[in-house]
Design a protein around this motif. Sequence first.
Motif, PDB file in Angstrom:
ATOM      1  N   PHE A   1       0.835  -1.204   0.000  1.00 56.11           N
ATOM      2  CA  PHE A   1       0.000   0.000   0.000  1.00 56.11           C
ATOM      3  C   PHE A   1       0.875   1.262   0.000  1.00 56.11           C
ATOM      4  N   ALA A   2       1.892   1.277   0.866  1.00 51.13           N
ATOM      5  CA  ALA A   2       2.747   2.463   0.997  1.00 51.13           C
ATOM      6  C   ALA A   2       3.545   2.718  -0.277  1.00 51.13           C
TER       7      ALA A   2
ATOM      8  N   GLN B   1       1.441   9.429   4.826  1.00 52.03           N
ATOM      9  CA  GLN B   1       1.813   9.492   6.238  1.00 52.03           C
ATOM     10  C   GLN B   1       0.576   9.391   7.125  1.00 52.03           C
ATOM     11  N   ASN B   2      -0.476  10.118   6.746  1.00 50.57           N
ATOM     12  CA  ASN B   2      -1.699  10.089   7.538  1.00 50.57           C
ATOM     13  C   ASN B   2      -2.414   8.745   7.421  1.00 50.57           C
ATOM     14  N   MET B   3      -2.484   8.207   6.211  1.00 51.49           N
ATOM     15  CA  MET B   3      -3.161   6.930   5.993  1.00 51.49           C
ATOM     16  C   MET B   3      -2.509   5.804   6.785  1.00 51.49           C
ATOM     17  N   LEU B   4      -1.175   5.794   6.818  1.00 47.90           N
ATOM     18  CA  LEU B   4      -0.449   4.730   7.513  1.00 47.90           C
ATOM     19  C   LEU B   4      -0.414   4.933   9.022  1.00 47.90           C
TER      20      LEU B   4
ATOM     21  N   ALA C   1       9.740  10.349   8.564  1.00 53.75           N
ATOM     22  CA  ALA C   1      10.845   9.542   8.044  1.00 53.75           C
ATOM     23  C   ALA C   1      10.404   8.111   7.779  1.00 53.75           C
ATOM     24  N   SER C   2       9.433   7.623   8.558  1.00 49.75           N
ATOM     25  CA  SER C   2       8.924   6.265   8.350  1.00 49.75           C
ATOM     26  C   SER C   2       8.221   6.147   7.011  1.00 49.75           C
ATOM     27  N   THR C   3       7.598   7.248   6.578  1.00 44.59           N
ATOM     28  CA  THR C   3       6.910   7.258   5.290  1.00 44.59           C
ATOM     29  C   THR C   3       7.889   7.421   4.137  1.00 44.59           C
ATOM     30  N   GLU C   4       8.939   8.202   4.372  1.00 49.48           N
ATOM     31  CA  GLU C   4       9.902   8.528   3.315  1.00 49.48           C
ATOM     32  C   GLU C   4      10.589   7.280   2.756  1.00 49.48           C
ATOM     33  N   VAL C   5      10.705   6.234   3.590  1.00 51.12           N
ATOM     34  CA  VAL C   5      11.337   4.991   3.153  1.00 51.12           C
ATOM     35  C   VAL C   5      10.684   4.475   1.875  1.00 51.12           C
ATOM     36  N   TYR C   6       9.377   4.511   1.833  1.00 51.25           N
ATOM     37  CA  TYR C   6       8.647   3.935   0.712  1.00 51.25           C
ATOM     38  C   TYR C   6       8.790   4.762  -0.560  1.00 51.25           C
ATOM     39  N   PHE C   7       8.953   6.065  -0.413  1.00 49.37           N
ATOM     40  CA  PHE C   7       9.128   6.914  -1.586  1.00 49.37           C
ATOM     41  C   PHE C   7      10.501   6.665  -2.206  1.00 49.37           C
ATOM     42  N   LYS C   8      11.473   6.345  -1.392  1.00 46.67           N
ATOM     43  CA  LYS C   8      12.795   6.007  -1.915  1.00 46.67           C
ATOM     44  C   LYS C   8      12.743   4.681  -2.656  1.00 46.67           C
TER      45      LYS C   8
END
Length: 471
Positions: free
Chosen positions: A385-386, A409-412, A418-425
């Motif tokens: 999902f992320a 970030q809000n959905m998860l 930073a926890s969300t940024e992992v998935y964008f990388k």
Amino acid sequence: MVVEVEDGLFDIYIKLNNIVVCPANFKRWIKFLKNNRNLKYLTLKRYSHAINKFIMWSLYRPRESEESLLDYLLRYRKDFLLECNSIIVKDEYHDGDISFTIERIILTNSTKSFSSINLEMSIIESYFTFLKEIGASSDSLQSDKIDWLYEKNKSSSSVHSGYGLAMRDSLLEIYGKKKSILRPLKTNNSGNEDKFFPFYFFYELLDMSEPQEKLLYLLCGGAGARVGQALSLTWLDIDYENKEVYLIDPRSDMYSPVLEIPRVSLLKERYHIDPNVDKPHADIAFKYPIPLEYGPLTFITHYLESEVFKTFRYIVQIPEYVAKHPFVFTTSTGNRLSVVQANRLFSKRLRQLKEKYALNPEDENYFHIKQLHKAKGIHSLRHMFAVAMADIGLSVPEIGIDTARALTQNMLGHKNPASTEVYFKIANLAKKYYKSIIKEIEDGNKPAIAQLIEYISLRQTKKGNYQYGKE
């Protein structure tokens, strides 16, 4: 440019518009690190190059008047270290009637691991902390709170711990290390984030699953729920009239709009269940709110949301799913489905898919098949999902990466961006293979992208506009 001015000591000299710029107290900081921290030559050299790169970037990307040091450093991390945006200068030349422009690359950066980026940022933080301590700067990157975990680990590993000696808490309040407000990126030490289940096979997974399984996978993969959060779904969390789904922590005072009674009170008074003590309820962790700001779940597409209601209606009609508690996911005996049992069901489906799609580098869908073989556990659906949301942000200009970050970030339910940024990388690295996870959805002739923009806009209107990184 980093220059060794003395034996093992470095300084920085940068020429800008025929003026040599030297960062304040840099040589003094390096000397402090060498003498007081006993850092070695190569380490000091690495520290020097990290600061040199930041100073070079700052000369061309100056700090804004109202921008805090924390925000400035976060901008440097995002713009230069993560997104690798080079500093390019255009020089214009005129020779009679001829004019031309030459571009010069002043500073560039290659993609690095999150661990390397965290190290560079900690070096920069160390430099500014030193400037603060010697009175050369008023900016601080430390909170007023003591880093108790750091002090505990430091104490347990010290030579004095063997004698039972430790600094009193009252002294630690004064002399203990303060927590940093510059949070590091979440490193992929376990390697789990890139083991996401491929969206390419998600519809097939849904088609091969029993109704209760399918609903569970829709919540985890379609809306990013953790398995414990999904297993906490009750019959009271589905709002048919408004087409909304809520996930409420059984141990909290939160409630769904369907029945405005605190969830913990409802379970204790109506069902005689204490979710903090009674098993198996106490063994199913909810962890954090989802979404981060109270509201209904948001699914990757409107189609997946509609599948939730269709599947839920089907489950309601089957008598064997009725239990003595309000939770939807149950075993054949009426007990709550556990996390272990949910993982066992998913592992069975995953094994069936892997047997069907063998690894073959010649296959045109090899990237998706390879990703399928990397996936482990039902939590890989949340990772899917992320990454899918990150892919949307990278692929759909009408939505944009910043909006996608904020929404994801809000959905998860991530407090730390930073926890969300992992998935964008991860999505960015896989982009040349992954392309876009969005398919055409059968809703008249309206393409999926148009549906998606309309759907997310509606969710934004209901929940308000989210600010990325806000806690």
